[in-house]
Design a protein around this motif. Sequence first.
Motif, mmCIF file in Angstrom:
data_model
loop_
_atom_site.group_PDB
_atom_site.id
_atom_site.type_symbol
_atom_site.label_atom_id
_atom_site.label_comp_id
_atom_site.label_asym_id
_atom_site.label_seq_id
_atom_site.Cartn_x
_atom_site.Cartn_y
_atom_site.Cartn_z
ATOM 1 N N ILE A 131 0.835 -1.203 0.000
ATOM 2 C CA ILE A 131 0.000 0.000 0.000
ATOM 3 C C ILE A 131 0.872 1.256 0.000
ATOM 4 O O ILE A 131 0.645 2.204 -0.770
ATOM 5 C CB ILE A 131 -0.950 -0.010 1.219
ATOM 6 C CG1 ILE A 131 -1.952 -1.155 1.105
ATOM 7 C CG2 ILE A 131 -1.687 1.318 1.336
ATOM 8 C CD1 ILE A 131 -2.743 -1.391 2.383
ATOM 9 N N VAL B 65 -8.622 -6.593 5.690
ATOM 10 C CA VAL B 65 -8.111 -6.965 4.372
ATOM 11 C C VAL B 65 -7.113 -8.113 4.481
ATOM 12 O O VAL B 65 -7.072 -9.015 3.632
ATOM 13 C CB VAL B 65 -7.480 -5.741 3.679
ATOM 14 C CG1 VAL B 65 -6.696 -6.156 2.439
ATOM 15 C CG2 VAL B 65 -8.557 -4.735 3.308
ATOM 16 N N MET C 155 -14.870 4.960 0.649
ATOM 17 C CA MET C 155 -13.852 3.990 0.243
ATOM 18 C C MET C 155 -13.658 2.897 1.292
ATOM 19 O O MET C 155 -13.666 1.699 0.974
ATOM 20 C CB MET C 155 -12.528 4.709 -0.002
ATOM 21 C CG MET C 155 -12.514 5.571 -1.243
ATOM 22 S SD MET C 155 -10.876 6.277 -1.509
ATOM 23 C CE MET C 155 -11.153 7.158 -3.046
ATOM 24 N N GLU C 156 -13.493 3.292 2.540
ATOM 25 C CA GLU C 156 -13.143 2.323 3.570
ATOM 26 C C GLU C 156 -14.326 1.443 3.960
ATOM 27 O O GLU C 156 -14.200 0.211 4.035
ATOM 28 C CB GLU C 156 -12.614 3.051 4.809
ATOM 29 C CG GLU C 156 -11.271 3.726 4.598
ATOM 30 C CD GLU C 156 -10.762 4.404 5.855
ATOM 31 O OE1 GLU C 156 -9.560 4.697 5.908
ATOM 32 O OE2 GLU C 156 -11.570 4.650 6.784
ATOM 33 N N GLN D 117 -16.129 -0.187 0.325
ATOM 34 C CA GLN D 117 -15.354 -0.827 -0.732
ATOM 35 C C GLN D 117 -14.043 -1.445 -0.256
ATOM 36 O O GLN D 117 -13.376 -2.128 -1.015
ATOM 37 C CB GLN D 117 -15.037 0.205 -1.835
ATOM 38 C CG GLN D 117 -16.242 0.907 -2.416
ATOM 39 C CD GLN D 117 -17.295 -0.055 -2.926
ATOM 40 O OE1 GLN D 117 -18.457 0.087 -2.646
ATOM 41 N NE2 GLN D 117 -16.870 -1.071 -3.674
ATOM 42 N N ARG D 118 -13.638 -1.148 0.949
ATOM 43 C CA ARG D 118 -12.355 -1.637 1.476
ATOM 44 C C ARG D 118 -11.184 -1.139 0.621
ATOM 45 O O ARG D 118 -10.251 -1.881 0.322
ATOM 46 C CB ARG D 118 -12.334 -3.166 1.576
ATOM 47 C CG ARG D 118 -13.433 -3.745 2.457
ATOM 48 C CD ARG D 118 -13.238 -5.232 2.660
ATOM 49 N NE ARG D 118 -14.313 -5.813 3.438
ATOM 50 C CZ ARG D 118 -15.386 -6.420 2.913
ATOM 51 N NH1 ARG D 118 -15.503 -6.500 1.594
ATOM 52 N NH2 ARG D 118 -16.322 -6.947 3.685
ATOM 53 N N TYR D 119 -11.288 0.132 0.227
ATOM 54 C CA TYR D 119 -10.211 0.788 -0.514
ATOM 55 C C TYR D 119 -9.398 1.632 0.466
ATOM 56 O O TYR D 119 -9.914 2.142 1.466
ATOM 57 C CB TYR D 119 -10.749 1.717 -1.606
ATOM 58 C CG TYR D 119 -11.573 1.071 -2.699
ATOM 59 C CD1 TYR D 119 -11.646 -0.307 -2.849
ATOM 60 C CD2 TYR D 119 -12.273 1.877 -3.604
ATOM 61 C CE1 TYR D 119 -12.406 -0.873 -3.868
ATOM 62 C CE2 TYR D 119 -13.032 1.312 -4.632
ATOM 63 C CZ TYR D 119 -13.103 -0.063 -4.746
ATOM 64 O OH TYR D 119 -13.853 -0.617 -5.750
ATOM 65 N N PHE E 218 -6.884 5.631 -5.316
ATOM 66 C CA PHE E 218 -7.131 4.725 -4.198
ATOM 67 C C PHE E 218 -6.371 3.433 -4.473
ATOM 68 O O PHE E 218 -5.961 3.150 -5.609
ATOM 69 C CB PHE E 218 -8.623 4.449 -4.022
ATOM 70 C CG PHE E 218 -9.286 3.837 -5.225
ATOM 71 C CD1 PHE E 218 -9.320 2.459 -5.400
ATOM 72 C CD2 PHE E 218 -9.870 4.639 -6.192
ATOM 73 C CE1 PHE E 218 -9.921 1.893 -6.514
ATOM 74 C CE2 PHE E 218 -10.475 4.079 -7.309
ATOM 75 C CZ PHE E 218 -10.498 2.701 -7.479
ATOM 76 N N THR F 71 -6.366 -0.806 -3.759
ATOM 77 C CA THR F 71 -7.049 -2.005 -3.273
ATOM 78 C C THR F 71 -6.046 -3.145 -3.219
ATOM 79 O O THR F 71 -5.032 -3.133 -3.919
ATOM 80 C CB THR F 71 -8.226 -2.400 -4.178
ATOM 81 O OG1 THR F 71 -7.744 -2.625 -5.505
ATOM 82 C CG2 THR F 71 -9.278 -1.325 -4.208
ATOM 83 N N SER G 192 -5.787 -6.993 -3.946
ATOM 84 C CA SER G 192 -6.476 -8.053 -4.684
ATOM 85 C C SER G 192 -6.006 -9.421 -4.218
ATOM 86 O O SER G 192 -4.849 -9.597 -3.818
ATOM 87 C CB SER G 192 -6.207 -7.895 -6.183
ATOM 88 O OG SER G 192 -6.647 -9.024 -6.901
ATOM 89 N N ASN H 262 -13.118 -1.593 -10.154
ATOM 90 C CA ASN H 262 -13.154 -0.828 -8.909
ATOM 91 C C ASN H 262 -13.509 0.637 -9.169
ATOM 92 O O ASN H 262 -14.233 1.268 -8.392
ATOM 93 C CB ASN H 262 -11.802 -0.913 -8.197
ATOM 94 C CG ASN H 262 -11.514 -2.302 -7.662
ATOM 95 O OD1 ASN H 262 -12.427 -3.106 -7.474
ATOM 96 N ND2 ASN H 262 -10.245 -2.584 -7.409
#
Length: 716
Positions: free
Chosen positions: A230, A251, A281-282, A285-287, A303, A305, A307, A321
Motif C-alpha cells: 500500500i 483486508v 472507500m473504507e 469498498q475496502r479501498y 485509491f 485495493t 487483490s 473498482n
Amino acid sequence: MATFLLEVGTEELPADFVDEALEQWRSRIPKSLADHSLTPEDVEFFGTPRRLAVLIWGLPERQPDQEEEVKGPPAQAAFKDGKPTKAAVGFAQKQGVAVSDLEIRPTEKGDFVFIRKTIVGQPTADILQTLVPAWITGLEGKRFMRWADGDLRFPRPIRWLVALLDSEVLPIELMNGSQGCKSDRISQGHRVLHPEPVIIPHAEEYVSVLNAAFVQVDRAKRQSLIRQQIEASAAEVGGVAVINPALLQEVTNLVESPSPVIGKFDPEFLELPSEVIITEMESHQRYFPVLKQANSDELLPYFITISNGDPAKAKIIAEGNERVIRARLSDGKFFFEADRAVPLESYLPRLETVTFQADLGSVRAKVDRIGLVADLIADQLKITGSDRAHIQRAAFLCKADLVTQMVGEFPELQGIMGQKYALVGGEPEAVANAIFEHYQPRGANDRLPASLTGQVVGIADRLDTLVCIFGLGMIPSGSSDPFALRRAANAIVNIAWAADLPLNLAQLLDQVIANFERSFASVMKLSVEDLWQQLQDFFLQRIRTLLQEDREIDYDLVNAVLGENDLEYTQRALVDLLDVRDRALFLQSIRNNGTLATIYETVNRASRLAAQGTLATTQLDPTQVIQPKYFEKSSEEAFFKALGQLHNQMQGERDYQRLVEALADIAPTVANFFDGPDSVLVMDPNPDIKQNRLNLLGILRNYARLLADFGAIVKS
C-alpha cells in the motif's frame, strides 16, 4: 521429538472470525496440551480466508510416566486379624495391583490403606486424536452455520483436514450427519493462482509448500507485506496512503496472496469533504485512500485495493473498482448537495420520528434534555456570555444531522456532517466544532473534545443517557452494555480531567435525576435513592479503573483516595473530580520519590489509635478540642504546639505538598510522644486525659485525611 500440523480447510471465512479463532486457539491449545502433560518447544498459528492451522514443534513421542498415590478404605475395614478383607481385595482389584502392594499409613483421621502405582504415559499420537476434534468444534463465534445433513456448526463449511505427525497422517474424522471429513496430507493452494491440490510431505514443510502454492499462511507476514504494498503504491502516485488499522486487519484476512491495485476517480469528486470520500472507500469498498502528504486531509484522486486475484489482471480489476467508486461518490455528492441545501436547524422536526429509546421518546426530546443538562453544567462552571450562547446552540443542533441523507447512508459520519452543514449554514465556528466534538472520544484511542463548548455538550449528552437508562433499570451487567454506558461514564470523567473542569458530579446527578423523575415517573424502575446509589457506585468504579489502568496508580493508593466503605471519601470524589485525580497522582509521586515512607508509620499509628476516640473527622482546629490543663508530659505540650503550627500553615487550603512537608516536620514530635524519654500512655485510666491525648492524635489523623485514608495504604 515430533512436529504436528493441523490445517482446517474451509470455504471463505468471515474476516473477523479468522482473528477470533486464532486467539481462541492461542489460549486453549497450549493449555490443552499441558493438561495432558505434553510440553512442546513452540506453537505457531496460521490463518487465511480458507484455512486455520496450528504447527506444534518439539512434541515428545509419549506422555511421561506418572506416579500416583491412591487412598483406599480405613485399615480397620481392610484388614481383620492381619488378613485382608473383601474391602482390601476389592480396592486392590480396582487399582490393578496385588493385595501385597497395599500400604497402611497414619492420617489425621486414623490409619488408611494406600497404594502407589505407575501410570504409563500414552503415545502422543493417541492423545492428539482425542484432542484435535475438540479444538475445532470448540471454537466460538457469531453467525455459525450448518451444512449437509449434520449438526456440525462452523462459520463456513469445512472442506478438508490436514493432520500430520511428522510425515505420518494422523487419522481424524469430523462427522457431519451422513458425511465425514477425514484427515489427509492434501491441502489446497490459492483458488486462482494454484487451483490444483497441494500435497504436504512433512509437517515441517507446511509453510514452504503453501508459499509455493501462492498462499502466505503467516498472518503477520501477510499483513506486513500488504502494508508495504500500500505504501509503495501510494508513493508511486506521489502521495501517502491512509491506512486504517481496522481496515488493514480486515483486508489481511480476506486475501491469501495479496497484490496491490491502483485505481483513480474523477478529480471533481474532491469537492466533497474528505471524510465522505474516505468513508465511502473504507466502509463500503475496502479501498485505501491516498493523501497529498502526511498529516493532511487533502486527498489525491487515487485509491489502492488489495487483490486476491491474478496480478496480471490488475488493469481489469482497477477498471471494475473505478466504476464502483464512481457510482458511490456520485451518490455521496447527491446526498451532500441535497443535505446542505437547507439549514441544519430545519432537520430538527424530523428527529421527532427517530426513537431514542421506547420509554424515553424521540431523539428530539433528548435534544431538549441535553440543553437542560448543559445549562446546569454552565451554571456550575459559571459560564456566561458568548460561550454560554454557543453551548445552547450546539446542544440544540448536535443531533440534527442524524436525519440527513448522508448520515442515513453512513452513520459513522454523524457529528462530522453536522459540523460541515453547520458551517455551510453560517453557524459560528464554535458551534459547528462542538457538534463534531461532543461525540469525542468515539473510541479508546480517539481525542477528547478540545473546546469548552464541545466538552460541556458532550458531558451533557452522556449524563442524560446514563441517568435515563439507569432510571429504566437497564444497568450494565457482565459484558452486556448496549448503550455503551461504561464508555459514557469514562468519557465524562476523562473530559473533566483533561480540561480541568471543576465539576461537582454529585450535584449534577442530583439535578438530572430530579429532572428525570419529573418527566418519566411512570416508567421509572428504581427509586430516586436507588438510582442515585447505582450511579454513584458506577462512577466510582469507572474512576477507580481509570486511575489504576490509565493513570497507573497503585491499587492501594486508589483505595486510599476513594475510601473503602468510607462515605466521606466517596462523596468527596464525586463532589470534586479534579481533587480525586490530583490526590491519587500526588500520592503516587511521593511513593515513587520515597516521601510517603517517611510519614507513613507516624500517620498510620496515630490514625489507628485516634479511631478509638470520638473526635469527628472534620475537626481541624486543635484549640477547640484539646485542653492543655490535662497535659502531664512535655511531649503533649510539644505535640499540641506542633498541631497549632500545622493548622496555621494550612489555613483551610488544599496544598498537598505543603501538607506532606508539615506532616514530615511533625513526625519526630509524634515519635517522642509515643516512644521518647517523655512518652505517654495514650489510653490513660483517667478518661479526660485519655480523650485529650486521643484528640491530639485525631487532629493529626484529620489533617492526613485531607490527602488520603492512610489505613488503606499498604506499607511498601
